[in-house]
Design a protein around this motif. Structure first.
Motif, short mmCIF file in Angstrom:
data_model
loop_
_atom_site.label_atom_id
_atom_site.label_comp_id
_atom_site.label_asym_id
_atom_site.label_seq_id
_atom_site.Cartn_x
_atom_site.Cartn_y
_atom_site.Cartn_z
N ASN A 1 -14.20 37.24 44.22
CA ASN A 1 -14.35 37.45 42.78
C ASN A 1 -13.64 36.36 41.98
OD1 ASN A 1 -15.85 39.73 43.26
ND2 ASN A 1 -14.19 41.16 42.85
N ARG A 2 -12.42 36.04 42.40
CA ARG A 2 -11.66 35.00 41.70
C ARG A 2 -12.39 33.66 41.76
NH1 ARG A 2 -9.39 32.58 37.91
NH2 ARG A 2 -7.64 31.21 38.34
N LEU A 3 -12.89 33.32 42.93
CA LEU A 3 -13.62 32.07 43.09
C LEU A 3 -14.88 32.05 42.23
CD1 LEU A 3 -13.30 31.51 46.94
CD2 LEU A 3 -12.38 30.00 45.17
N SER A 4 -15.56 33.17 42.17
CA SER A 4 -16.80 33.23 41.38
C SER A 4 -16.52 32.97 39.90
CB SER A 4 -17.50 34.57 41.58
OG SER A 4 -17.86 34.73 42.94
N HIS A 5 -15.41 33.49 39.40
CA HIS A 5 -15.03 33.19 38.02
C HIS A 5 -14.71 31.70 37.86
CE1 HIS A 5 -14.87 37.10 35.91
NE2 HIS A 5 -14.62 37.61 37.11
N LEU A 6 -14.06 31.11 38.85
CA LEU A 6 -13.76 29.68 38.78
C LEU A 6 -15.03 28.84 38.87
CD1 LEU A 6 -10.52 29.08 40.89
CD2 LEU A 6 -10.84 28.70 38.44
N TYR A 7 -15.96 29.25 39.74
CA TYR A 7 -17.23 28.53 39.84
C TYR A 7 -17.97 28.58 38.50
CZ TYR A 7 -16.70 28.67 44.97
OH TYR A 7 -16.26 28.52 46.26
N ALA A 8 -17.98 29.75 37.88
CA ALA A 8 -18.64 29.89 36.57
C ALA A 8 -17.97 29.01 35.52
CB ALA A 8 -18.63 31.36 36.13
N GLU A 9 -16.64 29.00 35.52
CA GLU A 9 -15.90 28.14 34.59
C GLU A 9 -16.26 26.68 34.80
OE1 GLU A 9 -11.28 26.71 33.84
OE2 GLU A 9 -11.65 28.59 34.90
N ALA A 10 -16.35 26.26 36.06
CA ALA A 10 -16.71 24.87 36.37
C ALA A 10 -18.11 24.54 35.87
CB ALA A 10 -16.60 24.62 37.87
N VAL A 11 -19.03 25.47 36.08
CA VAL A 11 -20.41 25.26 35.63
C VAL A 11 -20.47 25.11 34.11
CG1 VAL A 11 -22.65 26.40 35.36
CG2 VAL A 11 -21.53 26.37 37.60
N PHE A 12 -19.81 26.01 33.39
CA PHE A 12 -19.88 25.96 31.92
C PHE A 12 -19.22 24.70 31.36
CE2 PHE A 12 -20.26 30.79 32.03
CZ PHE A 12 -21.61 30.76 31.73
N LYS A 13 -18.12 24.28 31.97
CA LYS A 13 -17.47 23.06 31.49
C LYS A 13 -18.34 21.84 31.75
CE LYS A 13 -12.67 24.61 31.53
NZ LYS A 13 -11.31 24.47 32.12
N LEU A 14 -19.00 21.82 32.89
CA LEU A 14 -19.93 20.73 33.20
C LEU A 14 -21.09 20.71 32.20
CD1 LEU A 14 -20.98 18.54 35.33
CD2 LEU A 14 -22.36 20.42 36.20
N LEU A 15 -21.65 21.89 31.91
CA LEU A 15 -22.80 21.96 31.01
C LEU A 15 -22.42 21.55 29.58
CD1 LEU A 15 -24.64 25.17 32.26
CD2 LEU A 15 -25.11 22.77 32.80
N ARG A 16 -21.23 21.97 29.14
CA ARG A 16 -20.78 21.55 27.82
C ARG A 16 -20.60 20.04 27.76
NH1 ARG A 16 -17.78 26.46 27.92
NH2 ARG A 16 -15.92 25.39 28.69
N GLN A 17 -20.03 19.50 28.82
CA GLN A 17 -19.83 18.06 28.91
C GLN A 17 -21.16 17.31 28.91
OE1 GLN A 17 -16.65 16.53 31.70
NE2 GLN A 17 -18.42 15.75 32.80
N SER A 18 -22.21 17.97 29.44
CA SER A 18 -23.53 17.35 29.56
C SER A 18 -24.45 17.66 28.39
CB SER A 18 -24.21 17.84 30.85
OG SER A 18 -23.36 17.69 31.96
N ASN A 19 -24.01 18.56 27.50
CA ASN A 19 -24.85 19.02 26.38
C ASN A 19 -26.14 19.64 26.90
OD1 ASN A 19 -25.32 19.47 23.63
ND2 ASN A 19 -26.49 17.56 23.41
N VAL A 20 -25.99 20.46 27.94
CA VAL A 20 -27.12 21.17 28.56
C VAL A 20 -26.86 22.67 28.45
CG1 VAL A 20 -28.31 21.65 30.74
CG2 VAL A 20 -27.70 19.29 30.14
N ALA A 21 -27.87 23.42 28.05
CA ALA A 21 -27.74 24.88 27.94
C ALA A 21 -27.98 25.54 29.29
CB ALA A 21 -28.75 25.42 26.93
N PRO A 22 -27.31 26.66 29.58
CA PRO A 22 -27.50 27.35 30.86
C PRO A 22 -28.96 27.66 31.18
CG PRO A 22 -25.61 28.27 29.72
CD PRO A 22 -26.27 27.32 28.76
N GLU A 23 -29.76 28.00 30.16
CA GLU A 23 -31.15 28.36 30.41
C GLU A 23 -31.99 27.14 30.84
OE1 GLU A 23 -30.44 28.42 25.87
OE2 GLU A 23 -29.45 29.15 27.70
N GLN A 24 -31.45 25.95 30.70
CA GLN A 24 -32.15 24.76 31.16
C GLN A 24 -31.94 24.50 32.66
OE1 GLN A 24 -30.42 22.37 27.58
NE2 GLN A 24 -32.19 21.20 28.29
N VAL A 25 -31.00 25.22 33.25
CA VAL A 25 -30.67 25.02 34.67
C VAL A 25 -31.52 25.95 35.52
CG1 VAL A 25 -28.85 25.09 36.42
CG2 VAL A 25 -28.32 24.34 34.08
#
Length: 357
Positions: free
Chosen positions: A58-82
């Motif tokens: 569970n802890r890792l999954s929250h970290l994975y999600a955090e990594a994904v969102f930070k990457l997407l913000r950095q890329s100016n890409v919305a989650p629904e585009q992935v």
């Protein structure tokens, strides 16, 4: 991707829609020492393992999600585009031998879907093991797709916690296998004796001398002489394995120098024995930053070109995460990519469990 080195999470944004794949963005989240220690403890038998493993998933999954969102913000890409997240999870046990026949990568994929609202592909190894394979390494098919040459035999050497090799020989089936320890013993010994989590550039090892008797004992380990297919991990190559070969009066820096040479020889010997046609070797993974290690590999493989995957268009730190984006795409396309010749499975299988939104 979070690998055997237990240093953190690599995440990449990859676009496979064009003629050539494109690595668009990268991001890294380091593990803190508490998390790393808890994950490392799960590699060994202990009390309350099921509960601790579930909590870590569970802890890792929250970290994975955090990594994904930070990457997407950095890329100016919305989650629904992935289209999907390819998530390897954190390996804590890898036991492909017939008498045990299992592998464990910690991630709560269902939770990761809920957190990100993006389809997740996970559990890439289990199907191959169920089909009689090693479940590892998984990246040779990706290496073939991205790095192959039509006329030159190449080897891609990933030096993470464990070192693995993909032999890409035009006109022949891909060969791939774990050749032995990469950074995990070097990192563990360095942390114990210097307080540093890794030996930057191999600088500490460069101050030591190889201990001939210890080197001979370590290299006599049966795993090194096994023919592919084969895979390994912390279940075998760990600090306890090293200590079982020590007399106790060794100078620590000399042990570090010896361990580095073990990694070098495990890689070089494997290429010379199992990938004889290879003319070019390209290194990736954390070990590519170990200047001494790369220099020693060049010395050991003098007749062959030794370079980094940067030369082929993918920086050394991002090859594995890029591979799991590609593996997720192949799962969604229903393509079998385990390469039975690599893993030893009874046939090619579609790898990865798909968790749709």
């Amino acid at each position: 991707m979070s690998g055997t080195s237990l240093d953190g999470i690599d995440v990449v944004l990859a676009d496979f829609s064009g003629v050539f794949p494109e690595l668009q963005q990268t991001f890294f989240i380091p593990y803190d020492e508490t998390l790393r220690s808890k994950l490392l403890a799960l590699h060994q038998l202990g009390d309350d393992e099921l509960n601790r493993a579930a909590l870590m998933s569970n802890r890792l999954s929250h970290l994975y999600a955090e990594a994904v969102f930070k990457l997407l913000r950095q890329s100016n890409v919305a989650p629904e585009q992935v289209i999907a997240i390819g998530c390897h999870g954190q390996t804590v046990r890898h036991c492909p031998e017939p008498e045990r026949n299992y592998t464990i990568q910690l991630v709560n994929a269902a939770l990761l879907v809920e957190l990100t609202k993006i389809t997740v592909v996970a559990d890439f190894r289990s199907r191959d093991i169920a089909a009689g394979g090693q479940g590892a390494p998984l990246v040779p098919a990706f290496h073939q797709a991205i790095f192959k040459s039509t006329n030159i035999s190449r080897a891609i050497v990933n030096i993470g916690g464990i070192a693995n090799i993909s032999c890409l020989d035009p006109g022949r089936a891909v060969i791939g296998f774990d050749c032995g320890p990469g950074n995990l013993l070097l990192d563990a010994w360095c942390l114990r004796h210097t307080g540093q989590s890794y030996d930057k550039g191999g600088g500490w090892a460069a101050q030591g001398k190889i201990i001939p008797d210890l080197f001979a004992k370590l290299m006599a380990t049966k795993y090194f002489s096994l023919a592919p297919p084969k895979s390994t991990g912390r279940d075998f190559f760990n600090i306890e394995w090293l200590e079982s070969h020590l007399s106790g009066d060794e100078v620590p820096v000399d042990v570090q120098a010896t361990l580095l040479q073990v990694t070098v020889n495990a890689i070089a010997n494997s290429i010379q024995r199992d990938c004889v046609a290879v003319k070019e070797i390209y290194i990736c993974g954390g070990g590519a930053h170990n200047i001494l290690l790369v220099e020693r590999l060049r010395e050991a493989l003098q007749t062959r070109k030794v370079s980094l995957t940067d030369e082929l268009g993918v920086a050394v730190d991002w090859v594995e995460a890029y591979a799991f984006a590609w593996l997720a795409q192949q799962a969604l396309l229903g393509k079998a990519i385990n390469l039975a010749a690599v893993s030893g499975a009874q046939g090619e299988r579609i790898l990865g469990a798909i968790y749709p939104v």
